[in-house]
Write a protein that holds these residues in place. Structure first.
Motif, PDB file in Angstrom:
ATOM      1  N   MET A  85       0.854  -1.189   0.000  1.00  0.00           N
ATOM      2  CA  MET A  85       0.000   0.000   0.000  1.00  0.00           C
ATOM      3  C   MET A  85       0.888   1.236   0.000  1.00  0.00           C
ATOM      4  O   MET A  85       1.845   1.329   0.788  1.00  0.00           O
ATOM      5  N   LYS A  86       0.554   2.171  -0.876  1.00  0.00           N
ATOM      6  CA  LYS A  86       1.257   3.449  -0.936  1.00  0.00           C
ATOM      7  C   LYS A  86       0.229   4.552  -0.734  1.00  0.00           C
ATOM      8  O   LYS A  86      -0.802   4.587  -1.406  1.00  0.00           O
ATOM      9  N   TYR A  87       0.533   5.448   0.218  1.00  0.00           N
ATOM     10  CA  TYR A  87      -0.400   6.520   0.573  1.00  0.00           C
ATOM     11  C   TYR A  87       0.334   7.860   0.553  1.00  0.00           C
ATOM     12  O   TYR A  87       1.507   7.958   0.947  1.00  0.00           O
ATOM     13  N   THR A  88      -0.381   8.900   0.124  1.00  0.00           N
ATOM     14  CA  THR A  88       0.140  10.261   0.190  1.00  0.00           C
ATOM     15  C   THR A  88      -0.972  11.185   0.657  1.00  0.00           C
ATOM     16  O   THR A  88      -2.126  11.079   0.212  1.00  0.00           O
ATOM     17  N   ARG A  89      -0.649  12.069   1.562  1.00  0.00           N
ATOM     18  CA  ARG A  89      -1.644  13.033   2.043  1.00  0.00           C
ATOM     19  C   ARG A  89      -1.686  14.273   1.164  1.00  0.00           C
ATOM     20  O   ARG A  89      -2.584  15.109   1.304  1.00  0.00           O
ATOM     21  N   MET A  90      -0.677  14.418   0.255  1.00  0.00           N
ATOM     22  CA  MET A  90      -0.609  15.574  -0.647  1.00  0.00           C
ATOM     23  C   MET A  90      -0.923  15.095  -2.064  1.00  0.00           C
ATOM     24  O   MET A  90      -0.176  14.309  -2.649  1.00  0.00           O
ATOM     25  N   LEU A  91      -2.039  15.553  -2.606  1.00  0.00           N
ATOM     26  CA  LEU A  91      -2.455  15.123  -3.946  1.00  0.00           C
ATOM     27  C   LEU A  91      -1.523  15.630  -5.026  1.00  0.00           C
ATOM     28  O   LEU A  91      -1.498  15.088  -6.136  1.00  0.00           O
ATOM     29  N   GLY A 125      -5.939  12.340  -8.188  1.00  0.00           N
ATOM     30  CA  GLY A 125      -7.110  12.455  -7.346  1.00  0.00           C
ATOM     31  C   GLY A 125      -7.242  11.350  -6.302  1.00  0.00           C
ATOM     32  O   GLY A 125      -8.190  11.369  -5.507  1.00  0.00           O
ATOM     33  N   ASN A 126      -6.323  10.394  -6.274  1.00  0.00           N
ATOM     34  CA  ASN A 126      -6.372   9.299  -5.297  1.00  0.00           C
ATOM     35  C   ASN A 126      -5.242   9.454  -4.286  1.00  0.00           C
ATOM     36  O   ASN A 126      -4.137   9.897  -4.615  1.00  0.00           O
ATOM     37  N   HIS A 127      -5.539   9.055  -3.067  1.00  0.00           N
ATOM     38  CA  HIS A 127      -4.519   9.064  -2.026  1.00  0.00           C
ATOM     39  C   HIS A 127      -3.838   7.705  -1.858  1.00  0.00           C
ATOM     40  O   HIS A 127      -2.740   7.639  -1.286  1.00  0.00           O
ATOM     41  N   PHE A 128      -4.458   6.629  -2.332  1.00  0.00           N
ATOM     42  CA  PHE A 128      -3.958   5.277  -2.079  1.00  0.00           C
ATOM     43  C   PHE A 128      -3.629   4.575  -3.387  1.00  0.00           C
ATOM     44  O   PHE A 128      -4.241   4.841  -4.439  1.00  0.00           O
ATOM     45  N   LEU A 129      -2.691   3.657  -3.248  1.00  0.00           N
ATOM     46  CA  LEU A 129      -2.391   2.708  -4.318  1.00  0.00           C
ATOM     47  C   LEU A 129      -2.265   1.330  -3.672  1.00  0.00           C
ATOM     48  O   LEU A 129      -1.423   1.125  -2.784  1.00  0.00           O
TER      49      LEU A 129
END
Length: 414
Positions: free
Chosen positions: A306-312, A323-327
């Protein structure tokens, strides 16, 4: 005669030992007398002997242990009874003292020794031995105080380092360049559980942060050169001596924002990105080269990433859809952690990490060479190539990335 015979039956014979050995003539005479006694007492057909010898043999019956002979009563009614007074004495003892009778002639015949088989007399030469003092018997058990401690299956260790680098270049230096200062702090802590039977749990927290200042950067007083927060946790169940069924968790992010020189754009920040990898596989423990090379191999055919970013704004750089926060994706993963003590003062630590799906591949190879001058001062060389085809392709380096630095400073391990 009667008194003498009774005394002879109740008295024990006394043997007198002489150091002087008898002559052969005496031995032969003794053997002949024993043979004559045997023939007169136990044989039915008696040889023709003189009257004096017959009387002598009858006399010996009186001085031997009292035995009932059947021919004593018979001979008292013969004409030779007056010539054998010993017979009367024996009969008197039989009647007066039957308690002294120890056996019969039949019993003696059953227990007799074949004197004809004796070729030479048997000599007994007993030797006197001084009494040996008895060895004291030690007790089989000794009281011992036993202190039982509760087993501690946890081990803790860590490594602290603070490295500095200073570079000064004058304004008229013929090759150009600029002065800069940099510092790097790192902390590695480990807490491992192993019950020495089937279960082990390994935990490692890595914290690294480096800063650099340069005169050419007018926008930033300091920029981060190294920024890492990584937690690795691994739970293993022993399958064989070296192999473990393992569940591994890896999570990493960074402390602060990252910039480039004279560029206000943020390239990464805290929890931007946040990478989490959870895998199921097997571990192989390494202990080679006489305990100089240690570590483990982790092979996981099934892994979730899982890869997450809080900055779009960083989604495209990180390979996440706009437009997504998750991968989320699934694949296979492997990790190699080794530490090789090449020399007494030189150590090489390497970490090779790989994750692959049908669409993208990540590969990281971290190498740290540490040269220790003493217990507190050391020098480090860090080489970190990385491959990631899930991000935008670079015109010069393609999908490859590289980081390298060298430093010297304080280091302490426990």
């Amino acid at each position: 005669m009667i008194c003498l015979g009774a005394v002879a039956q109740v008295s024990h014979p006394v043997s007198v030992r002489s150091d002087e050995r008898p002559s052969m003539d005496k031995i032969q005479a003794y053997v002949d007398s024993l043979n004559a006694l045997k023939d007169s007492v136990f044989t039915s057909k008696k040889p023709k002997i003189r009257r004096e010898q017959r009387l002598r043999r009858n006399d010996m019956r009186l001085f031997l242990p009292l035995t009932y002979y059947g021919n004593v009563a018979e001979k008292l009614f013969t004409r030779d009874r007056n010539d054998n007074p010993i017979l009367s004495e024996l009969m008197h003892l039989y009647l007066a003292r039957p308690d002294l009778v120890r056996g019969t002639d039949r019993m003696v015949q059953q227990q007799q020794t074949k004197l004809d088989d004796i070729n030479a007399p048997i000599h007994h030469d007993p030797t006197l031995v001084e009494k040996v003092p008895e060895t004291p018997v030690e007790p089989t058990t000794v009281p011992v105080e036993v202190m039982i401690k509760r087993p501690n299956f946890w081990t803790f260790n860590g490594d602290y380092a603070l490295q500095f680098l200073q570079n000064y270049v004058s304004g008229n230096w013929y090759r150009g360049g600029e002065s800069n200062y940099s510092a790097l702090a790192s902390l590695v802590m480990q807490a491992n559980y192993n019950n020495k039977q089937k279960l082990k749990w390994e935990n490692r927290l890595e914290l690294k942060y480096g800063l650099q200042s340069s005169r050419s950067d007018s926008l930033h007083s300091f920029k981060s050169t190294e920024d890492l927060i990584r937690l690795t946790s691994k739970l293993g169940l022993q399958a064989t001596k070296r192999w473990y069924y393992t569940v591994q968790f890896i999570g990493n992010t960074q402390f602060s924002r990252s910039y480039r020189s004279n560029d206000p754009k943020v390239y990464s920040a805290f929890v931007a990105p946040l990478n989490i990898n959870l895998s199921i596989g097997m571990d192989y423990s390494v202990d080679w080269m006489n305990h100089r090379l240690k570590g483990n191999f982790h092979l996981a055919p099934l892994a979730y990433n899982m890869k997450y970013t809080r900055m779009l704004d960083l989604t495209r750089r990180l390979g996440i859809k706009d437009g997504n926060h998750f991968l989320h994706d699934f694949g296979s993963e492997f990790t190699v952690d080794l530490e090789w003590k090449m020399m007494e003062s030189l150590t090489w630590k390497t970490r090779l990490y790989g994750y692959s799906t049908y669409k993208r591949t990540e590969l990281e190879w971290e190498n740290t060479f540490t040269f220790r001058f003493n217990r507190y001062i050391s020098s480090r060389v860090f080489i970190y190539p990385r491959f990631d085809d899930g991000v935008r392709r670079d015109d010069h380096y393609a999908f490859w990335q590289l980081k390298e630095f060298a430093s010297i400073g304080f280091q302490y391990s426990f």
